[in-house]
Motif scaffolding. Structure first.
Motif, PDB file in Angstrom:
ATOM      1  N   GLU A  88     107.935 -59.197  13.178  1.00 34.42           N
ATOM      2  CA  GLU A  88     107.978 -57.908  13.866  1.00 34.42           C
ATOM      3  C   GLU A  88     107.857 -56.719  12.911  1.00 34.42           C
ATOM      4  OE1 GLU A  88     112.555 -57.263  14.999  1.00 34.42           O
ATOM      5  OE2 GLU A  88     111.847 -59.326  15.220  1.00 34.42           O
ATOM      6  N   HIS A  89     107.927 -56.995  11.606  1.00 37.60           N
ATOM      7  CA  HIS A  89     107.823 -55.929  10.606  1.00 37.60           C
ATOM      8  C   HIS A  89     106.525 -56.004   9.790  1.00 37.60           C
ATOM      9  CE1 HIS A  89     111.914 -54.787  11.527  1.00 37.60           C
ATOM     10  NE2 HIS A  89     112.263 -56.050  11.397  1.00 37.60           N
ATOM     11  N   TRP A  90     105.607 -56.865  10.187  1.00 42.52           N
ATOM     12  CA  TRP A  90     104.341 -56.993   9.471  1.00 42.52           C
ATOM     13  C   TRP A  90     103.521 -55.716   9.625  1.00 42.52           C
ATOM     14  CZ3 TRP A  90     102.312 -62.501  11.168  1.00 42.52           C
ATOM     15  CH2 TRP A  90     103.138 -63.480  10.626  1.00 42.52           C
ATOM     16  N   GLY A  91     102.697 -55.459   8.617  1.00 39.18           N
ATOM     17  CA  GLY A  91     101.744 -54.358   8.701  1.00 39.18           C
ATOM     18  C   GLY A  91     102.266 -53.001   8.266  1.00 39.18           C
ATOM     19  N   HIS A  92     103.473 -52.960   7.713  1.00 37.12           N
ATOM     20  CA  HIS A  92     104.047 -51.678   7.278  1.00 37.12           C
ATOM     21  C   HIS A  92     104.082 -51.528   5.759  1.00 37.12           C
ATOM     22  CE1 HIS A  92     105.302 -50.729  11.366  1.00 37.12           C
ATOM     23  NE2 HIS A  92     105.801 -51.952  11.454  1.00 37.12           N
ATOM     24  N   GLY A  93     103.572 -52.517   5.043  1.00 38.40           N
ATOM     25  CA  GLY A  93     103.567 -52.444   3.585  1.00 38.40           C
ATOM     26  C   GLY A  93     104.867 -52.872   2.929  1.00 38.40           C
ATOM     27  N   TYR A  94     105.803 -53.434   3.697  1.00 41.51           N
ATOM     28  CA  TYR A  94     107.099 -53.805   3.133  1.00 41.51           C
ATOM     29  C   TYR A  94     106.983 -54.920   2.097  1.00 41.51           C
ATOM     30  CZ  TYR A  94     108.924 -51.238   7.205  1.00 41.51           C
ATOM     31  OH  TYR A  94     109.202 -50.296   8.159  1.00 41.51           O
ATOM     32  N   ALA A  95     106.105 -55.879   2.346  1.00 38.42           N
ATOM     33  CA  ALA A  95     105.954 -56.980   1.382  1.00 38.42           C
ATOM     34  C   ALA A  95     105.438 -56.451   0.049  1.00 38.42           C
ATOM     35  CB  ALA A  95     105.023 -58.063   1.938  1.00 38.42           C
ATOM     36  N   SER A  96     104.441 -55.590   0.091  1.00 39.49           N
ATOM     37  CA  SER A  96     103.895 -55.022  -1.148  1.00 39.49           C
ATOM     38  C   SER A  96     104.945 -54.231  -1.904  1.00 39.49           C
ATOM     39  CB  SER A  96     102.702 -54.112  -0.849  1.00 39.49           C
ATOM     40  OG  SER A  96     101.655 -54.840  -0.256  1.00 39.49           O
ATOM     41  N   GLN A  97     105.698 -53.419  -1.193  1.00 40.63           N
ATOM     42  CA  GLN A  97     106.731 -52.623  -1.853  1.00 40.63           C
ATOM     43  C   GLN A  97     107.797 -53.523  -2.474  1.00 40.63           C
ATOM     44  OE1 GLN A  97     108.155 -49.049   0.333  1.00 40.63           O
ATOM     45  NE2 GLN A  97     106.567 -49.604   1.821  1.00 40.63           N
ATOM     46  N   ALA A 124      95.420 -64.636   4.163  1.00 39.49           N
ATOM     47  CA  ALA A 124      94.723 -63.486   3.573  1.00 39.49           C
ATOM     48  C   ALA A 124      95.651 -62.293   3.374  1.00 39.49           C
ATOM     49  CB  ALA A 124      93.535 -63.091   4.453  1.00 39.49           C
ATOM     50  N   ALA A 125      96.622 -62.113   4.262  1.00 42.51           N
ATOM     51  CA  ALA A 125      97.542 -60.979   4.130  1.00 42.51           C
ATOM     52  C   ALA A 125      98.356 -61.087   2.841  1.00 42.51           C
ATOM     53  CB  ALA A 125      98.470 -60.903   5.341  1.00 42.51           C
ATOM     54  N   SER A 126      98.786 -62.306   2.505  1.00 37.76           N
ATOM     55  CA  SER A 126      99.570 -62.483   1.277  1.00 37.76           C
ATOM     56  C   SER A 126      98.699 -62.285   0.042  1.00 37.76           C
ATOM     57  CB  SER A 126     100.224 -63.862   1.265  1.00 37.76           C
ATOM     58  OG  SER A 126     101.197 -63.930   0.256  1.00 37.76           O
ATOM     59  N   VAL A 127      97.462 -62.738   0.097  1.00 36.91           N
ATOM     60  CA  VAL A 127      96.531 -62.502  -1.015  1.00 36.91           C
ATOM     61  C   VAL A 127      96.383 -61.003  -1.253  1.00 36.91           C
ATOM     62  CG1 VAL A 127      94.096 -62.653  -1.694  1.00 36.91           C
ATOM     63  CG2 VAL A 127      95.275 -64.676  -0.814  1.00 36.91           C
ATOM     64  N   LYS A 128      96.254 -60.244  -0.181  1.00 38.05           N
ATOM     65  CA  LYS A 128      96.103 -58.788  -0.286  1.00 38.05           C
ATOM     66  C   LYS A 128      97.343 -58.164  -0.937  1.00 38.05           C
ATOM     67  CE  LYS A 128      94.019 -55.739   2.847  1.00 38.05           C
ATOM     68  NZ  LYS A 128      93.865 -55.220   4.215  1.00 38.05           N
ATOM     69  N   VAL A 129      98.526 -58.633  -0.537  1.00 42.39           N
ATOM     70  CA  VAL A 129      99.780 -58.130  -1.121  1.00 42.39           C
ATOM     71  C   VAL A 129      99.786 -58.378  -2.629  1.00 42.39           C
ATOM     72  CG1 VAL A 129     102.270 -58.580  -1.252  1.00 42.39           C
ATOM     73  CG2 VAL A 129     101.166 -58.296   0.977  1.00 42.39           C
ATOM     74  N   LEU A 130      99.472 -59.605  -3.030  1.00 34.90           N
ATOM     75  CA  LEU A 130      99.502 -59.960  -4.450  1.00 34.90           C
ATOM     76  C   LEU A 130      98.505 -59.131  -5.254  1.00 34.90           C
ATOM     77  CD1 LEU A 130      99.934 -63.746  -3.870  1.00 34.90           C
ATOM     78  CD2 LEU A 130     101.502 -62.329  -5.225  1.00 34.90           C
ATOM     79  N   GLU A 131      97.292 -59.008  -4.751  1.00 36.07           N
ATOM     80  CA  GLU A 131      96.271 -58.238  -5.472  1.00 36.07           C
ATOM     81  C   GLU A 131      96.666 -56.765  -5.577  1.00 36.07           C
ATOM     82  OE1 GLU A 131      92.692 -59.328  -3.349  1.00 36.07           O
ATOM     83  OE2 GLU A 131      92.400 -61.105  -4.638  1.00 36.07           O
ATOM     84  N   LYS A 132      97.257 -56.229  -4.516  1.00 38.72           N
ATOM     85  CA  LYS A 132      97.703 -54.836  -4.534  1.00 38.72           C
ATOM     86  C   LYS A 132      98.771 -54.615  -5.611  1.00 38.72           C
ATOM     87  CE  LYS A 132      99.552 -51.353  -1.356  1.00 38.72           C
ATOM     88  NZ  LYS A 132      99.977 -51.113   0.030  1.00 38.72           N
ATOM     89  N   CYS A 133      99.549 -55.655  -5.896  1.00 43.41           N
ATOM     90  CA  CYS A 133     100.639 -55.559  -6.877  1.00 43.41           C
ATOM     91  C   CYS A 133     100.217 -56.018  -8.270  1.00 43.41           C
ATOM     92  CB  CYS A 133     101.840 -56.354  -6.391  1.00 43.41           C
ATOM     93  SG  CYS A 133     102.617 -55.636  -4.930  1.00 43.41           S
TER      94      CYS A 133
END
Length: 161
Positions: A88-97, A124-133
């Protein structure tokens, strides 16, 4: 986003989030399924204390987790890092932060030199998080994961101090 220790009041949300098949679809089987109140209580009182694990909190409410498991023996300066956010909290950038905050903390406050994350190839969402970080793709291990009756390639992403 804040990172903090897990608290007893997190137990109900841990069960809610980790009982959701979509949230746990690409998570390790280290997380028991079905996830029960007893599992959450163990995690809060013991399991999260055995490693560097933090609750990901937004507005004083648990939304996920981030943590590392340090390597042993000759892999002492390496760690496996992982994270999850309740659906319910996906898509807000919390994982990246949360990942960036934990990565910064680990490189500033520990002697770790290498952090590695294993990702199910379809995530793919997790790959995006990792690359962003700042994590870089290091390897594809073909059919190295078997979960829920399916084989998956795992993608290894790393970041060095």
């Amino acid at each position: 986003v804040e990172l903090r220790e897990f608290l007893p009041e997190d137990e109900t949300l841990l069960v809610r989030y980790l009982a959701d098949p979509q949230t746990v679809q690409y998570l390790s089987n280290r997380i028991p399924q079905p996830y029960t109140a007893e599992d959450a209580h163990w995690w809060v009182t013991s399991g999260s204390r055995e490693q560097i694990a933090r609750a990901v909190v937004v507005d004083n409410q648990l939304v996920g987790a981030v943590g590392v498991i340090r390597g042993q023996l000759e892999e002492w300066y390496s760690a496996e890092i992982g994270y999850w956010i309740g659906r319910e909290h996906w898509g807000h950038g919390y994982a990246s932060q949360a990942l960036q905050m934990m990565t910064d903390y680990l490189f500033e406050q520990t002697d770790l030199v290498r952090l590695a994350a294993t990702v199910f190839a379809p995530n793919a969402a997790s790959v995006k998080v990792l690359e962003k970080c700042g994590y870089e793709f290091e390897a594809r291990l073909r059919k190295s994961i078997f979960k829920n009756g399916e084989f998956y390639d795992s993608l290894i992403y790393t970041r060095l101090r």
